[in-house]
Write an enzyme that holds these catalytic residues in place. Sequence first.
Site, mmCIF file in Angstrom:
data_model
loop_
_atom_site.group_PDB
_atom_site.id
_atom_site.type_symbol
_atom_site.label_atom_id
_atom_site.label_comp_id
_atom_site.label_asym_id
_atom_site.label_seq_id
_atom_site.Cartn_x
_atom_site.Cartn_y
_atom_site.Cartn_z
ATOM 1 N N ASP A 111 -2.370 3.452 -4.150
ATOM 2 C CA ASP A 111 -3.638 3.384 -3.427
ATOM 3 C C ASP A 111 -4.542 2.343 -4.081
ATOM 4 O O ASP A 111 -4.201 1.736 -5.106
ATOM 5 C CB ASP A 111 -4.311 4.755 -3.416
ATOM 6 C CG ASP A 111 -3.474 5.792 -2.677
ATOM 7 O OD1 ASP A 111 -2.824 5.403 -1.689
ATOM 8 O OD2 ASP A 111 -3.479 6.967 -3.100
ATOM 9 N N HIS A 123 0.809 -1.214 0.000
ATOM 10 C CA HIS A 123 0.000 0.000 0.000
ATOM 11 C C HIS A 123 0.844 1.268 0.000
ATOM 12 O O HIS A 123 0.328 2.372 -0.192
ATOM 13 C CB HIS A 123 -0.938 0.005 1.213
ATOM 14 C CG HIS A 123 -2.328 0.475 0.895
ATOM 15 N ND1 HIS A 123 -2.576 1.594 0.141
ATOM 16 C CD2 HIS A 123 -3.542 -0.010 1.235
ATOM 17 C CE1 HIS A 123 -3.876 1.782 0.033
ATOM 18 N NE2 HIS A 123 -4.492 0.813 0.675
#
Length: 475
Positions: A450, A446
């Site tokens: 995104d 992450h």
Amino acid sequence: MAQVLEFRLPDLGEGLTEAEIVRWLVQVGDVVAVDQPVVEVETAKAMVEVPCPYGGVVTARFGEEGAELPVGAPLLTVAVGAAAEPAEESSGNVLVGYGTSAAPARRRRVRTSRPVAPTADGVARPAPAVAERPPAAAAPGSAPGATVRTPRGDTPERPEGPVPVISPLVRRLARENGLDLRRLAGSGPDGLILRADVEDAIRVSGVKVRAGTVATATVSAPSALGTEASATIAAAAATSARPAATAGTRIPLKGLRGAVADKLSRSRREIPDATCWVDADATELMRARTAMNAAGGSKISLLALLARICTSALGRFPELNSTVDTEAREIVLLDQVHLGFAAQTDRGLVVPVVRDAHTRDAESLTAEFVRLTEAAHAGTLTPGDLTGGTFTLNNYGVFGVDGSTPIVNHPEAAMLGVGRIVPKPWVHEGELAVRQVVQLSLTFDHRVCDGGTAGGFLRYVADCVEQPAVLLRTL
């Protein structure tokens, strides 16, 4: 005058610091040529043959089969010069896992009962004849696992040469269970010991151990103590013979298993991963593959088509073909796609890497997958075959499961998982139909992107699976 040179376990590269001796390829007294493989070792990356950079007569070996040696530890000594064949210069080629240019010469036994040994003044002189004795017979005060040398006349007669075993994996299975292969009769051709032979022997030894434990637990006390005392002693014996509640089979985390454990633990510590998934109708992809293979030529694998889809998707979403430089706090977007794929073997899970996958077509990808898979099962992958990946494709559908949330292969940024393709009810062109459905999952770091980027990547992959013609845009 012969000169005795010591050959040490070379630097294995890729951060490897130790190796386990699987099989010696030469004996003391053998003549070896420059760059001839002398020992087969297993590292955390692969099982490879180590070439010796010297030509001459082997005068000593260090380490038994199954022993672990650190990089720089002595492997063997070679007498170079008068006692050997015409001397050759050292090649300097001591890299593990890479072939040599010179073909190995035929080995022969030198008829001498007194091998050459080095002395303090650097001149080689004959040494007393010695024979190796198993570590179990080590003299008091000797180092654990050290080889004890005694006069030849003191050792019992034992079969010479290596025990015929079908594979190094079988030899390791016997070693881990304390089984002496020399006491085992093989059921294969010419007495070859098969895996079934070792497993049967392990089961028999387990029954004997349990029987011995029961016998110990039921030993009665002397009759003079009386029945009650005898029962008390028997109960105490049973308690002492019973293993502790926390006891069990212990499997060392070393070699390949240890390397995998370390890498997975590091991935969990450093990478904040997330997973998204989608179901896709793979009917048209399966039809396209059938049409390709019906047209003649080499067969195209489903894994190769999925790999081709992945490389196309990574071209559109380069964030997922990256790595994170934690010290510089930077995301490094990589120019080449080196595609790893998970392969389950008898040694454990390995991830071979297809170099420059983005430049390959489906035929080339298929051929490379076949080559690397065969090498993985044979245990002959080199460190170069197992490192440098930038993205991993994990086809866990071969295990008959639909979905998974795998751990990212550190230091990569993402992994695509592919479940099994099975017939399921599906709404196709407004009507309910039975279609070939697959679940796709993307586990990603992450930090590099995104959910929008990860979702876009996965959606593009699903679109290509459902409509392979989408790939025509990138051809």
